[in-house]
Motif scaffolding. Structure first.
Motif, PDB file in Angstrom:
ATOM      1  N   ALA A  18       0.833  -1.201   0.000  1.00 56.85           N
ATOM      2  CA  ALA A  18       0.000   0.000   0.000  1.00 56.85           C
ATOM      3  C   ALA A  18       0.873   1.259   0.000  1.00 56.85           C
ATOM      4  CB  ALA A  18      -0.930  -0.008   1.206  1.00 56.85           C
ATOM      5  N   THR A  27      -4.393   7.205  -4.098  1.00 52.65           N
ATOM      6  CA  THR A  27      -4.968   7.657  -2.829  1.00 52.65           C
ATOM      7  C   THR A  27      -4.945   6.497  -1.838  1.00 52.65           C
ATOM      8  OG1 THR A  27      -7.214   6.990  -3.417  1.00 52.65           O
ATOM      9  CG2 THR A  27      -6.540   9.236  -4.038  1.00 52.65           C
ATOM     10  N   VAL A  28      -5.127   6.837  -0.571  1.00 51.18           N
ATOM     11  CA  VAL A  28      -5.168   5.801   0.463  1.00 51.18           C
ATOM     12  C   VAL A  28      -6.333   4.852   0.198  1.00 51.18           C
ATOM     13  CG1 VAL A  28      -5.514   5.370   2.929  1.00 51.18           C
ATOM     14  CG2 VAL A  28      -4.028   7.231   2.184  1.00 51.18           C
ATOM     15  N   ALA A  29      -7.459   5.390  -0.238  1.00 50.00           N
ATOM     16  CA  ALA A  29      -8.633   4.557  -0.514  1.00 50.00           C
ATOM     17  C   ALA A  29      -8.329   3.524  -1.601  1.00 50.00           C
ATOM     18  CB  ALA A  29      -9.811   5.422  -0.923  1.00 50.00           C
ATOM     19  N   ALA A  32      -5.739   0.950  -0.254  1.00 51.99           N
ATOM     20  CA  ALA A  32      -6.372   0.032   0.695  1.00 51.99           C
ATOM     21  C   ALA A  32      -7.230  -0.990  -0.041  1.00 51.99           C
ATOM     22  CB  ALA A  32      -7.215   0.811   1.699  1.00 51.99           C
ATOM     23  N   LYS A  33      -7.967  -0.514  -1.035  1.00 48.48           N
ATOM     24  CA  LYS A  33      -8.814  -1.431  -1.805  1.00 48.48           C
ATOM     25  C   LYS A  33      -7.960  -2.459  -2.541  1.00 48.48           C
ATOM     26  CE  LYS A  33     -12.664  -1.519  -4.994  1.00 48.48           C
ATOM     27  NZ  LYS A  33     -13.644  -0.748  -5.736  1.00 48.48           N
ATOM     28  N   THR A  38     -10.280  -2.080   4.208  1.00 54.48           N
ATOM     29  CA  THR A  38     -10.882  -0.749   4.211  1.00 54.48           C
ATOM     30  C   THR A  38      -9.831   0.279   4.603  1.00 54.48           C
ATOM     31  OG1 THR A  38     -11.506  -0.874   6.541  1.00 54.48           O
ATOM     32  CG2 THR A  38     -13.117  -1.712   4.926  1.00 54.48           C
ATOM     33  N   GLU A  39     -10.152   1.547   4.358  1.00 55.44           N
ATOM     34  CA  GLU A  39      -9.247   2.625   4.765  1.00 55.44           C
ATOM     35  C   GLU A  39      -9.014   2.593   6.266  1.00 55.44           C
ATOM     36  OE1 GLU A  39      -9.277   6.856   3.290  1.00 55.44           O
ATOM     37  OE2 GLU A  39     -11.016   6.058   2.211  1.00 55.44           O
ATOM     38  N   GLN A  40     -10.079   2.340   7.005  1.00 60.82           N
ATOM     39  CA  GLN A  40      -9.978   2.296   8.466  1.00 60.82           C
ATOM     40  C   GLN A  40      -8.998   1.202   8.906  1.00 60.82           C
ATOM     41  OE1 GLN A  40     -13.713   1.592  10.405  1.00 60.82           O
ATOM     42  NE2 GLN A  40     -12.839   1.712  12.443  1.00 60.82           N
ATOM     43  N   TYR A  42      -6.578  -0.055   7.091  1.00 65.44           N
ATOM     44  CA  TYR A  42      -5.237   0.386   6.676  1.00 65.44           C
ATOM     45  C   TYR A  42      -4.626   1.297   7.728  1.00 65.44           C
ATOM     46  CZ  TYR A  42      -1.609   3.150   4.495  1.00 65.44           C
ATOM     47  OH  TYR A  42      -0.422   3.797   4.253  1.00 65.44           O
ATOM     48  N   TYR A  43      -5.388   2.290   8.188  1.00 62.04           N
ATOM     49  CA  TYR A  43      -4.865   3.225   9.181  1.00 62.04           C
ATOM     50  C   TYR A  43      -4.585   2.536  10.518  1.00 62.04           C
ATOM     51  CZ  TYR A  43      -5.606   7.261   6.166  1.00 62.04           C
ATOM     52  OH  TYR A  43      -5.525   8.162   5.148  1.00 62.04           O
TER      53      TYR A  43
END
Length: 92
Positions: A18, A27-29, A32-33, A38-40, A42-43
């Motif tokens: 990632a 993008t992070v989205a 992550a996909k 999910t983005e959450q 990933y974070y």
């Protein structure tokens, strides 16, 4: 949707993948996909495993397991102590 649990051995390479995607302008989205979370997630992973190497992550998980085991043992010992204290005072 079924949840899948990943171990540290799977999480760290996915985070690296990632990070490469993000460095290339995604993008992070999107990143992550691409790694299937999910983005959450990933974070959360980045917060927990961000700067760790594989060996460090394994050791961290081992220590967390050991800590949980010791906490359970302490709770059991405290409960036993309380029961014995109550029995010794005659307050059945």
């Amino acid at each position: 949707m079924a949840r899948k649990r990943f171990g540290a051995e799977q999480i760290i390479p996915k985070l690296r993948e990632a990070e490469v995607e993000i460095a290339q302008g995604a993008t992070v989205a999107v990143a992550a996909k691409k790694i299937g979370v999910t983005e959450q997630t990933y974070y959360r992973w980045k917060k927990e495993y961000g700067g760790l190497k594989m060996e460090q992550a394994k050791r961290l998980k081992e220590l967390e397991k050991e800590n949980a085991r010791l906490k359970r043992l302490l709770a059991d010992a405290e409960l036993d102590k309380a029961i014995l204290r109550e029995a010794a005072s005659g307050n059945f």
